[in-house]
Design a protein around this motif. Structure first.
Motif, mmCIF file in Angstrom:
data_model
loop_
_atom_site.group_PDB
_atom_site.id
_atom_site.type_symbol
_atom_site.label_atom_id
_atom_site.label_comp_id
_atom_site.label_asym_id
_atom_site.label_seq_id
_atom_site.Cartn_x
_atom_site.Cartn_y
_atom_site.Cartn_z
ATOM 1 N N ALA A 155 8.265 5.142 -11.321
ATOM 2 C CA ALA A 155 7.536 4.396 -11.910
ATOM 3 C C ALA A 155 6.282 4.051 -10.865
ATOM 4 O O ALA A 155 6.765 3.900 -9.612
ATOM 5 C CB ALA A 155 8.240 3.072 -12.519
ATOM 6 N N ILE A 156 5.245 3.834 -11.233
ATOM 7 C CA ILE A 156 4.069 3.550 -10.218
ATOM 8 C C ILE A 156 3.663 2.035 -10.522
ATOM 9 O O ILE A 156 3.843 1.356 -11.317
ATOM 10 C CB ILE A 156 2.725 4.662 -10.535
ATOM 11 N N ASN A 157 2.884 1.629 -9.660
ATOM 12 C CA ASN A 157 2.209 0.236 -9.539
ATOM 13 C C ASN A 157 0.946 0.457 -10.430
ATOM 14 O O ASN A 157 0.237 0.949 -10.171
ATOM 15 C CB ASN A 157 1.672 -0.014 -8.213
ATOM 16 N N PHE A 158 1.098 -0.007 -11.825
ATOM 17 C CA PHE A 158 0.234 0.147 -12.936
ATOM 18 C C PHE A 158 -0.878 -0.966 -12.707
ATOM 19 O O PHE A 158 -0.915 -2.013 -13.674
ATOM 20 C CB PHE A 158 0.936 0.065 -14.126
ATOM 21 N N ALA A 159 -1.703 -1.106 -11.561
ATOM 22 C CA ALA A 159 -2.413 -2.352 -11.485
ATOM 23 C C ALA A 159 -1.887 -3.664 -11.703
ATOM 24 O O ALA A 159 -2.490 -4.518 -12.478
ATOM 25 C CB ALA A 159 -3.843 -1.915 -12.564
ATOM 26 N N ALA A 160 -0.639 -3.637 -11.409
ATOM 27 C CA ALA A 160 -0.067 -4.974 -11.195
ATOM 28 C C ALA A 160 0.281 -5.161 -12.806
ATOM 29 O O ALA A 160 0.649 -6.619 -12.877
ATOM 30 C CB ALA A 160 -0.567 -6.063 -10.523
ATOM 31 N N ASP A 161 0.308 -4.486 -13.648
ATOM 32 C CA ASP A 161 0.496 -4.699 -15.135
ATOM 33 C C ASP A 161 -0.481 -5.745 -15.474
ATOM 34 O O ASP A 161 -0.257 -6.510 -16.414
ATOM 35 C CB ASP A 161 1.926 -4.891 -15.333
ATOM 36 N N GLY A 162 -1.587 -6.003 -14.790
ATOM 37 C CA GLY A 162 -2.468 -7.144 -14.985
ATOM 38 C C GLY A 162 -1.753 -8.553 -14.962
ATOM 39 O O GLY A 162 -2.454 -9.603 -15.318
ATOM 40 N N ARG A 163 -1.013 -8.734 -14.165
ATOM 41 C CA ARG A 163 -0.247 -10.016 -13.637
ATOM 42 C C ARG A 163 -1.152 -10.858 -12.909
ATOM 43 O O ARG A 163 -1.189 -10.242 -11.546
ATOM 44 C CB ARG A 163 1.192 -9.689 -13.326
ATOM 45 N N PRO A 164 -1.679 -11.696 -12.986
ATOM 46 C CA PRO A 164 -2.325 -12.593 -11.694
ATOM 47 C C PRO A 164 -1.771 -12.887 -10.806
ATOM 48 O O PRO A 164 -2.314 -13.046 -9.597
ATOM 49 C CB PRO A 164 -2.870 -13.911 -12.730
ATOM 50 N N ALA A 165 -0.344 -13.152 -10.819
ATOM 51 C CA ALA A 165 0.461 -13.587 -9.641
ATOM 52 C C ALA A 165 0.576 -12.529 -8.701
ATOM 53 O O ALA A 165 0.805 -12.902 -7.582
ATOM 54 C CB ALA A 165 1.913 -13.860 -10.277
ATOM 55 N N TYR A 166 0.335 -11.085 -9.117
ATOM 56 C CA TYR A 166 0.480 -10.208 -7.846
ATOM 57 C C TYR A 166 -1.178 -9.563 -7.738
ATOM 58 O O TYR A 166 -1.292 -8.771 -6.657
ATOM 59 C CB TYR A 166 1.216 -8.996 -8.522
ATOM 60 N N LEU A 167 -1.924 -10.017 -8.658
ATOM 61 C CA LEU A 167 -3.664 -9.587 -8.286
ATOM 62 C C LEU A 167 -3.836 -10.591 -6.919
ATOM 63 O O LEU A 167 -4.703 -10.361 -6.179
ATOM 64 C CB LEU A 167 -4.320 -10.081 -9.315
ATOM 65 N N ASN A 168 -3.514 -11.787 -6.922
ATOM 66 C CA ASN A 168 -3.800 -12.869 -5.881
ATOM 67 C C ASN A 168 -2.424 -13.373 -5.551
ATOM 68 O O ASN A 168 -1.968 -14.466 -6.393
ATOM 69 C CB ASN A 168 -4.806 -13.783 -6.369
ATOM 70 N N THR A 169 -1.594 -13.209 -4.826
ATOM 71 C CA THR A 169 -0.395 -13.514 -4.432
ATOM 72 C C THR A 169 -0.231 -15.022 -3.791
ATOM 73 O O THR A 169 -1.315 -15.268 -3.201
ATOM 74 C CB THR A 169 0.551 -12.843 -3.730
ATOM 75 N N ALA A 170 1.037 -15.681 -3.607
ATOM 76 C CA ALA A 170 1.141 -16.961 -2.850
ATOM 77 C C ALA A 170 0.860 -16.662 -1.335
ATOM 78 O O ALA A 170 0.373 -17.591 -0.600
ATOM 79 C CB ALA A 170 2.378 -17.316 -3.012
ATOM 80 N N ALA A 171 0.809 -15.472 -0.851
ATOM 81 C CA ALA A 171 0.461 -15.014 0.462
ATOM 82 C C ALA A 171 -0.914 -14.597 0.810
ATOM 83 O O ALA A 171 -1.481 -14.013 1.598
ATOM 84 C CB ALA A 171 1.533 -13.992 1.089
#
Length: 497
Positions: free
Chosen positions: A118-134
């Motif tokens: 499985a590949i990183n599919f543009a973070a599946d569109g999840r905002p939490a991984y588009l701009n993480t807490a870090a």
């Protein structure tokens, strides 16, 4: 009472060896899983882990899960002292990335399993991984996914060769999108965005290797009756080989369920009745997926790339150590075999770990041996006693649920006795076919509360028994709460063969 049936041994469809797939995902502080199976002193997989996985014998191992929404594959290749640790934003903790692409594929090679990446599919569109807490953007791009295809499959890939792997792995199966439709609206792609981005990734990846087979996400949208498979297959015709869905919602249907903590032990009959309701929901979802897929302009096979029984406490209920759960999973495995014309990739469990009871393999500490949970026993049992061709068979007679397959000279009939208290007899013949000999393999612990743990690692070992063939018929009485397979050696020169 004995039920009489006759089975047509004519092959109806190919039964996929990937029907018994396992999938792995680092689970951080939630379950030590991947890192618990890795020996950091020797930079290798623990020998007892390899031994039990070879026993399990998955035809396919998938690297995936929600982790791939923030996984960067290049962080886990190259010299070990230069690999970048990764925050596990979902499951907690820090992943060392000592298990990366090379190590995943080494495991597949050691246990003779096809890899599914499985590949990183543009973070599946999840905002939490588009701009993480870090403050990171962990979304993958089509180019990154295509680079991974080249890294794994291009014979001349310089990056892979520099990292010590001269030969390509030639990975055939790739998944684009994981549980993409499950978050709430606004926290994921829309169905239309899923199609658009799928095609971007698919075209970039296939440009590097046109031989690969691609799996796209088509499950139901959260809080909706909309199934993404319709948009995906109608728009991506010719660009998709399988549609993915997960059987992740196998949870109690009742508000006051007994399938919580150890409440089930107060009334196993009630617990079994509730498990039957959950099984009914699995049947309904599979039937719906079939209808949705077949109604599209370009139907493709189904890949159930995750799925397990979900009881509280979350993924740690002790029932999954007990035989009653094995009996439940045998019903689901039999269902998938009967639907093997559509279902080509499937699993019943998470793969391995130290805490979650939904695993097929339970690991222990450094001085404890790994063992198969009941769900792992069932997957191994069906895999070891199945042929490459599915047969048409009556799904149930009395309390017996059936699925059947064959090789050139042998017919396999899986039988699950769903009655917890009474045995059930079956009288069987094969249409226009001579049965030369027969035997049965049987798992019948005699107690639905029979359990497995580190002190009792093999309570569900199948027992082989000989079966008499009389007047070209076979009769057998299946014990209560048992899972069995009748193996019939047949004359291949018989009429109709």
């Amino acid at each position: 009472m004995s039920h009489k049936i006759e089975i047509d041994p004519k092959p109806r469809f190919d039964l996929s060896p990937q029907l018994y797939m396992q999938f792995m995902e680092p689970l951080g502080t939630t379950d030590s899983s991947v890192e618990a199976a890795w020996d950091f002193a020797t930079h290798s997989w623990r020998p007892q882990f390899i031994e039990v996985v070879r026993q399990l014998g998955p035809g396919c191992i998938r690297w995936g899960g929600i982790l791939t929404s923030f996984w960067k594959w290049r962080e886990g290749v190259g010299p070990r002292d230069q690999r970048k640790p990764m925050l596990n934003y979902l499951w907690g903790g820090l992943e060392s990335n000592q298990v990366g692409v090379h190590e995943i594929l080494d495991l597949c090679q050691q246990v003779n399993a096809d890899p599914l990446m499985a590949i990183n599919f543009a973070a599946d569109g999840r905002p939490a991984y588009l701009n993480t807490a870090a403050g990171e953007n962990r979304a993958g791009t089509p180019e990154e996914a295509a680079d991974l295809v080249s890294y794994c499959n291009d014979p001349d890939n310089a990056e892979r060769r520099a990292n010590g792997q001269p030969e390509p792995w030639n990975i055939k199966l790739w998944q684009i999108g994981n549980e993409t439709s499950y978050p709430k609206a606004g926290q994921r792609f829309t169905s239309e965005e899923n199609v658009t981005h799928y095609r971007e990734f698919a075209q970039a990846m296939r440009a590097r290797d046109p031989r690969i087979k691609l799996i796209g996400w088509g499950d139901e949208e959260r809080d909706s009756d909309r199934w993404w498979v319709t948009d995906l297959l109608d728009a991506a015709e010719g660009e998709i080989d399988y549609v993915a869905a997960h059987m992740m919602h196998q949870r109690p249907q009742r508000e006051n369920s007994i399938l919580v903590s150890q409440e089930y032990a107060r009334d196993y009959d009630c617990a079994w009745e509730e498990l039957g309701e959950i099984y009914g929901a699995v049947v309904t979802k599979l039937d719906t997926l079939r209808q949705k897929i077949e109604a599209t302009s370009a139907p493709v096979p189904l890949a159930l790339t995750e799925g397990h029984l979900s009881l509280r406490p979350h993924n740690t209920n002790t029932l999954l150590h007990e035989w009653l759960s094995g009996l439940y999973h045998a019903r689901v495995m039999s269902l998938y075999e009967r639907n093997g014309d559509l279902v080509k990739i499937a699993t019943l469990a998470d793969f391995f770990g130290t805490r979650w009871t939904v695993n097929a393999v339970m690991l222990g500490g450094p001085h404890q041996n790994a063992y198969l949970m009941p769900v792992g026993v069932i997957m191994q049992f069906f895999k070891d006693h199945s042929g490459p061709h599915g047969l048409q068979v009556t799904p149930a007679v009395g309390s017996l649920e059936l699925s059947a397959s064959r090789s050139d000279s042998r017919v396999y009939l899986h039988v699950v006795n769903t009655d917890l208290h009474r045995s059930e007899a079956l009288d069987l013949a094969l249409d226009q076919t001579v049965i030369r000999s027969a035997r049965v393999f049987e798992i019948a612990p005699g107690d639905v509360a029979a359990y497995v743990d580190h002190e009792r690692p093999n309570p569900f070992t199948p027992v082989e028994r000989s079966v008499e063939v009389k007047d070209n018929r076979v009769s057998w009485t299946f014990p209560a709460a048992s899972v069995s397979v009748l193996e019939l050696d047949i004359a291949t020169d018989a009429i109709g063969q």
